[in-house]
Write an enzyme that holds these catalytic residues in place. Structure first.
Site, PDB file in Angstrom:
ATOM      1  N   HIS A   1       2.026   4.759  -2.472  1.00 27.71           N
ATOM      2  CA  HIS A   1       1.819   5.698  -2.332  1.00 27.71           C
ATOM      3  C   HIS A   1       3.329   6.895  -2.675  1.00 27.71           C
ATOM      4  CE1 HIS A   1      -2.026   6.409  -0.108  1.00 27.71           C
ATOM      5  NE2 HIS A   1      -0.760   5.915   1.093  1.00 27.71           N
TER       6      HIS A   1
ATOM      7  N   HIS B   1       0.499  -1.130  -0.262  1.00 30.08           N
ATOM      8  CA  HIS B   1       0.566   0.285   0.038  1.00 30.08           C
ATOM      9  C   HIS B   1       0.732   1.447   0.212  1.00 30.08           C
ATOM     10  CE1 HIS B   1      -4.062   2.484   1.248  1.00 30.08           C
ATOM     11  NE2 HIS B   1      -2.471   3.214   2.031  1.00 30.08           N
ATOM     12  N   GLU B   2       2.367   1.315   0.544  1.00 31.59           N
ATOM     13  CA  GLU B   2       2.223   2.800   0.704  1.00 31.59           C
ATOM     14  C   GLU B   2       3.790   2.889  -0.238  1.00 31.59           C
ATOM     15  OE1 GLU B   2       1.763   5.055   2.939  1.00 31.59           O
ATOM     16  OE2 GLU B   2       0.941   3.170   4.481  1.00 31.59           O
TER      17      GLU B   2
ATOM     18  N   HIS C   1      -5.646   7.410  -2.670  1.00 34.95           N
ATOM     19  CA  HIS C   1      -6.395   6.019  -2.130  1.00 34.95           C
ATOM     20  C   HIS C   1      -6.987   5.487  -2.946  1.00 34.95           C
ATOM     21  CE1 HIS C   1      -5.226   7.268   2.626  1.00 34.95           C
ATOM     22  NE2 HIS C   1      -3.996   5.638   2.529  1.00 34.95           N
TER      23      HIS C   1
END
Length: 320
Positions: A279, A275-276, A285
């Site tokens: 980014h 997930h990170e 998101h």
């Protein structure tokens, strides 16, 4: 002449200073919890449960914390209230109702504008520290004739920052933070996480021992750690990372981390890392619950496979 037992005792006393020098007595009590362990008992989002059922027109102690929560994650603008009350006020006003409706819409809940059980339950799930409502540039775009039924739900950061076209090989290293899991396990989990993005993009990733020169710097930190994005203890924000090309990725060291956790008390390192990294590459998101870029993840869950929305998002961002 001294007897044998007496000689042994004398020799033992003679050796005592050397023994104490080599193996000093510990002054730490193993049965006494450390301050760090006490910090673990703090549940950052538990106040939400006590506010369940609140609705517009009420004044309830603790509602200012709900406003701060919604401000932190992008549903209330910073210092949105032009009065002196702002997010320190415990009144359930129009702004709070509107923010809750926005939150409910994002997470596909009934838009009641009240803090109903379904909404409070979602709010209490541990999550990424990056705000949800920030940049919306990818949201809602139809992807053309080859994907007639595929509407994107990914988003980008404001102004869609990305790594320059000449920078497709990214290095990463591990910062000297809090030691939470073994470095070999951490390296393996992160290598696997990077490989998920390598498979669907033009990027390659390589670990480096020279973390100072690395494009991406990874570490575990507690509370305030120098980036104005303080962690909040166990059960709140799990991690955060920054848009290109800052390259900072921090885990909250106060959470309980594991590789493939078997209980809900632990969070999966690789799942959060995938997930990170999204980014770090420029994705914000997604409101698709199946997407890696969905903001929250319950304890004990393994979610490390990119969803269709994640792949569409990263390819759209880099025109792949």
């Amino acid at each position: 002449m001294a007897s044998k037992p007496t000689l042994i005792l004398i020799r033992a006393w003679a050796l005592l200073p050397l023994i104490l020098f080599l193996f000093p007595l510990s002054t730490e009590s193993r049965s006494t919890p450390t301050d760090h362990q006490h910090h673990h008992h703090h549940q950052p989002f538990e106040f939400i449960k006590k506010l369940e059922g609140c609705h517009k027109g009420e004044t309830v102690k603790g509602l200012h914390q709900l406003k701060q929560y919604l401000e932190k994650f992008g549903y209330l603008p910073h210092h949105s209230n032009t009065t002196t009350k702002g997010t320190d006020d415990d009144s359930f006003d129009d702004l709070l109702e509107s923010a809750i409706k926005s939150y409910q819409h994002y997470f596909h809940l009934n838009t009641t504008g009240e803090l109903d059980p379904a909404t409070s339950k979602q709010m209490m799930i541990p999550r990424c520290g990056v705000a949800d409502v920030n940049g919306k540039s990818g949201k809602g775009r139809n992807l053309g004739s080859t994907h007639l039924h595929a509407v994107s739900r990914y988003t980008f950061f404001p102004n869609s920052p990305r790594w320059p076209s000449s920078k497709t090989h990214l290095t990463y290293g591990f910062l000297q933070g809090v030691q939470v899991i073994g470095i070999k396990s951490l390296r393996s989990a992160c290598a696997s996480a990077f490989s998920k993005w390598r498979a669907v993009t033009h990027f390659t990733f390589q670990e480096t021992q020279n973390v100072d020169s690395a494009d991406i710097k990874i570490g575990f930190f507690s509370g305030s750690h120098g980036d104005n994005s303080d962690f909040d203890g166990r059960g709140g924000t799990l991690a955060h990372a920054y848009a290109p090309t800052l390259g900072l990725f921090h885990f909250d060291a106060d959470e309980r981390w594991a590789i493939n956790p078997s209980t809900t008390e632990f969070f999966d390192v690789e799942s959060v890392a995938v997930h990170e990294i999204g980014h770090l590459l420029g994705l914000h998101h997604s409101d698709d619950p199946n997407a890696i870029m969905f903001p929250s993840i319950p304890g004990g869950q393994k979610k490390a496979t990119l969803g269709a929305d994640d792949i569409r998002g990263i390819r759209a961002l880099y025109n792949l």
